[in-house]
Each structure stands twice: as C-alpha cells, then as structure tokens.
Design a protein around this motif. Structure first.
Motif, PDB file in Angstrom:
ATOM      1  N   LEU A  41      26.459  -8.450  39.289  1.00 25.22           N
ATOM      2  CA  LEU A  41      25.663  -7.433  39.247  1.00 25.22           C
ATOM      3  C   LEU A  41      25.330  -6.745  37.805  1.00 25.22           C
ATOM      4  CD1 LEU A  41      26.719  -5.655  42.397  1.00 25.22           C
ATOM      5  CD2 LEU A  41      24.940  -7.385  42.293  1.00 25.22           C
ATOM      6  N   GLN A  42      24.121  -6.584  37.527  1.00 24.51           N
ATOM      7  CA  GLN A  42      23.776  -5.694  36.322  1.00 24.51           C
ATOM      8  C   GLN A  42      22.632  -5.013  36.689  1.00 24.51           C
ATOM      9  OE1 GLN A  42      21.585  -6.625  32.092  1.00 24.51           O
ATOM     10  NE2 GLN A  42      23.404  -7.581  32.297  1.00 24.51           N
ATOM     11  N   GLY A  43      22.845  -3.610  36.304  1.00 26.75           N
ATOM     12  CA  GLY A  43      21.940  -2.513  36.815  1.00 26.75           C
ATOM     13  C   GLY A  43      21.720  -1.754  35.539  1.00 26.75           C
ATOM     14  N   ALA A  44      20.762  -0.871  35.668  1.00 26.55           N
ATOM     15  CA  ALA A  44      19.941  -0.076  34.472  1.00 26.55           C
ATOM     16  C   ALA A  44      19.977   1.373  35.288  1.00 26.55           C
ATOM     17  CB  ALA A  44      18.843  -0.589  34.171  1.00 26.55           C
ATOM     18  N   LEU A  45      20.522   2.124  34.161  1.00 27.74           N
ATOM     19  CA  LEU A  45      20.429   3.680  34.687  1.00 27.74           C
ATOM     20  C   LEU A  45      18.993   4.043  34.542  1.00 27.74           C
ATOM     21  CD1 LEU A  45      21.812   6.519  34.978  1.00 27.74           C
ATOM     22  CD2 LEU A  45      22.151   6.721  32.669  1.00 27.74           C
ATOM     23  N   GLN A  46      18.419   4.872  35.429  1.00 29.23           N
ATOM     24  CA  GLN A  46      17.040   5.094  35.406  1.00 29.23           C
ATOM     25  C   GLN A  46      16.809   6.327  34.492  1.00 29.23           C
ATOM     26  OE1 GLN A  46      14.401   3.447  37.238  1.00 29.23           O
ATOM     27  NE2 GLN A  46      16.187   2.284  36.723  1.00 29.23           N
ATOM     28  N   GLN A  47      15.748   6.424  33.878  1.00 29.68           N
ATOM     29  CA  GLN A  47      15.627   7.337  32.776  1.00 29.68           C
ATOM     30  C   GLN A  47      14.917   8.682  33.625  1.00 29.68           C
ATOM     31  OE1 GLN A  47      16.553   6.925  29.679  1.00 29.68           O
ATOM     32  NE2 GLN A  47      17.269   4.747  30.307  1.00 29.68           N
ATOM     33  N   ASP A  48      15.119   9.669  33.286  1.00 27.72           N
ATOM     34  CA  ASP A  48      14.707  10.989  33.739  1.00 27.72           C
ATOM     35  C   ASP A  48      13.153  11.173  33.440  1.00 27.72           C
ATOM     36  OD1 ASP A  48      17.027  11.470  35.231  1.00 27.72           O
ATOM     37  OD2 ASP A  48      17.857  12.836  33.535  1.00 27.72           O
TER      38      ASP A  48
END
Length: 187
Positions: free
Chosen positions: A180-187
């Motif tokens: 898995l690779q995921g991205a932190l969502q920007q505010d």
C-alpha cells in the motif's frame, strides 16, 4: 476497541490518508493440486486511513474490486468470478473495516472485519510500515505492507475438485498481501 499504549512512528502525521491505487497492490496465493501455488491480483477500489494522534487508534476502511481478479489465466479468472467462487454479479467487492490496532510481541497488528461474498469474518493483518516521504509534487506519502491468511471456506468459497492421486485441486488457506501507498489529504 483500542490499545491503551501510545507508540511513536517516525514520520507519522495525523489526518486522513487515501489510497494511491497506481502504487498499491492486492495479491493472493493458494495451493494448487497440493503441489504448487497459484498467485493473482485484485484491483483496489478505495482505502482510507483516519490517523489520530495515537497510531493505535487509527481506523482503516478498504474496498477491493473482485471482478478485477487476475491470475494470468482468463478461463480460471472467469471461473473465480462465477457463482462457484466470488459470485461477482451479486458481490462485486471485498470489504475490510478495522476494529482494533495493537502491538503484540513487537509486531504491529490490525484486527478487523473482512467481507467476501457477503460473509463477514474477523481477521488480523500483520502490518509493517514502509516509511514516509514527500513526492516531487509536494504530496506526503506513506507506504506499508499488510499480510494475513484466511480459510476461503469460511467465506463460502467452497468449490473444489478431488484429485485422482488424492487431495484436492484448490487449497483452503489463502495468503492475502497488501502493498500500500497512501497520500495525506491536504486541508
């Protein structure tokens, strides 16, 4: 339920993380004819990790597109999609929802409910952080590997064929591995 322990994971950031499907993979393997293994892949539809201050309080939800099954054999893949196995017409996705995250004997474990073919059973994934980093476009990414073994018959996947030499065509235990690779969502 959560573990009362707090852990430190270098690079960990709170927030909502979403799956990067082009850098993630769901694979499986199962014994074939009791002498070898067949391997295959599924396409991930979605995965979300809600990461609070304590990583042990994180919550994961994931969905896999069962019709995307690929074992490099079109006939076998079509059979796996049929009512003999996944019955994708009635059950197009496999779902996972975490219920607890814990550390046991130094291993990071994620417990949850796995639903295959409309049957939900508890499973535990061994979870290993791969690390964190920022890509060239400024996205903060995380990588991880998760692995579990399930008995396919527990989920109603009971089709099999007896072999002349003894044994059966398809083993019961399925090893599922998630890269898995995921991205932190920007505010």
């Amino acid at each position: 339920m959560t573990d009362s322990t707090t852990i430190d994971v270098p690079g960990y950031k709170t927030g909502t993380w979403v799956l990067d499907p082009s850098h993630s993979e769901v694979t499986f393997s199962v014994r074939h004819m009791m002498i070898s293994k067949v391997r295959g892949t599924f396409g991930m539809k979605s995965a979300t990790l809600v990461a609070p201050e304590n990583p042990l309080d994180a919550k994961v939800e994931a969905s896999v597109d069962v019709a995307s099954v690929d074992t490099n054999d079109e006939g076998r893949d079509n059979h796996l999609r049929s009512a003999d196995f996944f019955d994708v017409e009635n059950h197009p996705t496999m779902e996972f929802r975490s219920t607890r995250t814990r550390i046991e004997d130094g291993d990071f474990l994620v417990d949850g409910d796995l639903t295959i073919r409309g049957v939900t059973k508890p499973v535990t994934f061994d979870f290993e952080f791969g690390g964190f980093g920022t890509d060239p476009w400024g996205n903060y990414k995380a990588g991880a590997t998760a692995k579990t073994v399930v008995n396919r018959e527990d989920f109603g996947l009971t089709w099999n064929a007896a072999l002349e030499t003894g044994g059966v065509l398809v083993g019961k235990d399925i090893t599922i591995t998630l890269e898995l690779q995921g991205a932190l969502q920007q505010d």
